[in-house]
Design an enzyme around this catalytic site. Structure first.
Site, PDB file in Angstrom:
ATOM      1  CB  SER A 120     -43.011  31.895 -54.676  1.00  0.00           C
ATOM      2  OG  SER A 120     -41.836  32.648 -54.841  1.00  0.00           O
ATOM      3  CB  CYS A 121     -47.314  30.964 -52.981  1.00  0.00           C
ATOM      4  SG  CYS A 121     -49.017  31.094 -52.378  1.00  0.00           S
TER       5      CYS A 121
END
Length: 564
Positions: free
Chosen positions: A298-299
């Site tokens: 994520s991210c």
């Protein structure tokens, strides 16, 4: 008491929709704001006719306000002016209309002058900061809700507000606190899913979680969090825990907990973190007896995961079976469509690199404060009113606690992330070398599931769609109807939740949305239905953590997550 709880929860929900600290790039510097202000006032001097015309229009509107003939009214969605006094009391109505009138005049001036579109957006950003700061609701006399509470409490609310102000000056760098930190303890009421650390290196801990079912899928899942925040966003309270959802779905689940680096780790760069991912994957393969694993990044963890996958592909290794990538921009051109992107210039990148090299790290709290000024109504002035004018404690909200529990970013990784902006290596193959191999995402050939948020202002969903396209024709794209963190923390049960899903074959994001299937509810069950067929056959759940080579070291959530 019930009303106070509801207000605090609502404030927490609003702020959670605008969390910003998961972005590891650059923010708005003081020099940028000065330059934007200089641009605005310079254009007023260069365009006196337009400035005069807008000034006369503003004076005319002031006349209408004074005689009660103005039609201006706040946006019904603007919570600052929700109190009935703003429409029922003539003094407050005139105050709101005056505020709106001069704000509109400034924006109309920018509409009329002929300047570069990015300069216009920078000027608008400065105007928005100015307007937000000078809102009448930020003062005691200009806030009817605060005045009512002052009278109801006999002045006690103001005393509590002053106490909160002094506490924030001492402990929070002068910004109003977003969360009541006394409510949460990591390992006690956050990050409580049973598990154990089975690997610890100078870079990360690998946590293996206890199965929640009698049978589990043989191929395990590795969750890779962003480096600028702690891992337990994936394991908040039980009802919001992605980890628990995975376990209840029969997945063998592992999570990386990154070490909170100090200046001693200033040399940790992208190569360091990619090597750490391979070490974690190899440990999982040995513990579970599988040839490959599934990964979820994520991210900035998604950026690192993607670099890792390209590195494996360049070596011809097949250690990863499928990838889930959430709220992650790989096409760096999309950063130009964010607020931060307005101020990304060669000078700002050089300055950001120089600053982190001097100290060895980028402090997470510094990034948090810098990014708070990109959404000041949601991340500063809301709390100014709540904490100081109303004298309330900040809300006790789990996502905000996590968002404020920041980590540092080593200088080299910070520089490596900044270099991605210019090189854009996931789009332009060969511009970046990862552990000695050129990065070419086109060589990665696996099933992928890419998640974005419709109202995400950190990683705009259109840019995330480009991430799905970069993963190729075997990619499924999912768009949740929420923001950056809320699209990730999206447990079943929210009646307002829905999402779109479909293959990433359309030419662009809008074309994809026009043909995507809309579904009610959370995307978590949809993802579970997607990942389970890619997780191998069912086997009896293991009863012990780790293996002889990778023994249990200590109970989850481990040591690194507690380091400050």
């Amino acid at each position: 008491m019930a009303d106070n709880f509801a207000e605090a929860h609502d404030l927490g929900e609003q702020a959670a929709a605008h969390t910003l600290t998961a972005n590891p790039l650059v923010g708005v510097r003081g020099e940028d704001l000065v330059a934007s202000a200089r641009l605005l006032f310079g254009e007023m001097l260069n365009n006196p006719a337009i400035a005069l015309r807008q000034s006369l229009a503003l004076l005319t509107e002031f006349g209408r306000i004074a005689t009660g003939g103005s039609a201006l009214s706040p946006d019904p969605k603007d919570r600052r002016f929700a109190d009935p006094a703003w429409t029922g009391n003539p003094v407050y109505r005139a105050l709101a209309q005056t505020y709106l009138a001069w704000g509109n005049a400034l924006h109309r001036f920018i509409d009329e002058v002929e300047i570069d579109s990015r300069d216009a957006e920078r000027a608008r950003f400065f105007i928005s900061l100015l307007l937000d700061a000078l809102s009448p609701t930020n003062s005691l006399a200009g806030n009817p809700v605060a005045l009512k509470k002052l009278v109801e409490t006999g002045g006690v609310s103001v005393l509590h507000g002053f106490e909160n102000f002094v506490r924030d000056v001492v402990r929070n760098g002068g910004l109003p606190a977003q969360v009541d930190t006394r409510t949460f303890v990591v390992g006690n009421n956050l990050a409580t899913t049973p598990g154990a650390v089975v690997v610890r290196t100078e870079v990360m801990e690998l946590i293996q979680y206890r199965p929640a079912t009698n049978e589990v899928h043989q191929r395990p899942l590795l969750i890779v969090p962003p480096q600028i925040n702690k891992f337990y966003v994936f394991d908040l309270v039980p009802e919001k825990s992605i980890v628990r959802h995975c376990l209840e779905g029969g997945l063998q689940t592992f999570v990386i907990s990154w070490k909170n680096p100090t200046a001693a780790e200033r040399g940790f760069g992208l190569d360091t973190y990619v090597a750490a991912l391979e070490e974690a994957v190899d440990a999982m393969r040995a513990i579970t007896g599988t040839e490959d694993v599934n990964v979820w990044g994520s991210c900035s963890g998604g950026i690192t995961t993607s670099a890792f996958l390209a590195h494996l592909a360049a070596r011809g290794e097949a250690k990863v079976h499928s990838a889930t990538v959430a709220v992650c921009l790989l096409d760096m051109a999309a950063t130009q469509n964010t607020t931060a992107g307005l101020f990304v210039t060669p000078d700002s990148i050089t300055a950001a690199k120089h600053a982190s090299q001097l100290t060895g790290v980028v402090e997470g709290q510094e990034l948090a404060r810098m990014f708070a000024w990109m959404r000041p109504n949601d991340l500063i002035w809301n709390y100014w009113v709540n904490n100081y004018l109303l004298g309330n404690a900040p809300p006790a909200f789990d996502v905000l606690y996590w968002n404020n529990d920041t980590t540092r970013l080593p200088a080299q990784l910070h520089a490596d992330f900044l270099d991605l902006i210019d090189a854009n290596p996931f789009v332009n193959a060969g511009r970046l070398t990862v552990r000695g191999t050129p990065l070419d995402l086109a060589q990665v050939d696996l099933d992928s599931y890419v998640v974005a948020g419709l109202s995400d202002h950190i990683t705009p969903w259109q840019g995330c769609y480009n991430s799905a396209k970069l993963y190729g024709p075997r990619s499924t794209f999912v768009l949740a109807n929420s923001g950056h963190i809320q699209s990730l923390i999206n447990p079943p049960g929210n009646p307002k939740a829905f999402f779109w899903t479909g293959a990433s074959g359309a030419l662009d994001a809008q074309a994809w949305l026009g043909q995507a299937a809309k579904q009610a509810g959370s995307w978590w069950p949809h993802w579970l239905d997607w990942i389970k067929p890619r997780s191998g056959r069912l086997i009896s759940a293991p009863t012990e953590f780790g293996s002889q080579r990778y023994p249990r070291l200590e109970a989850a959530p481990g040591r690194y997550v507690l380091e400050t």
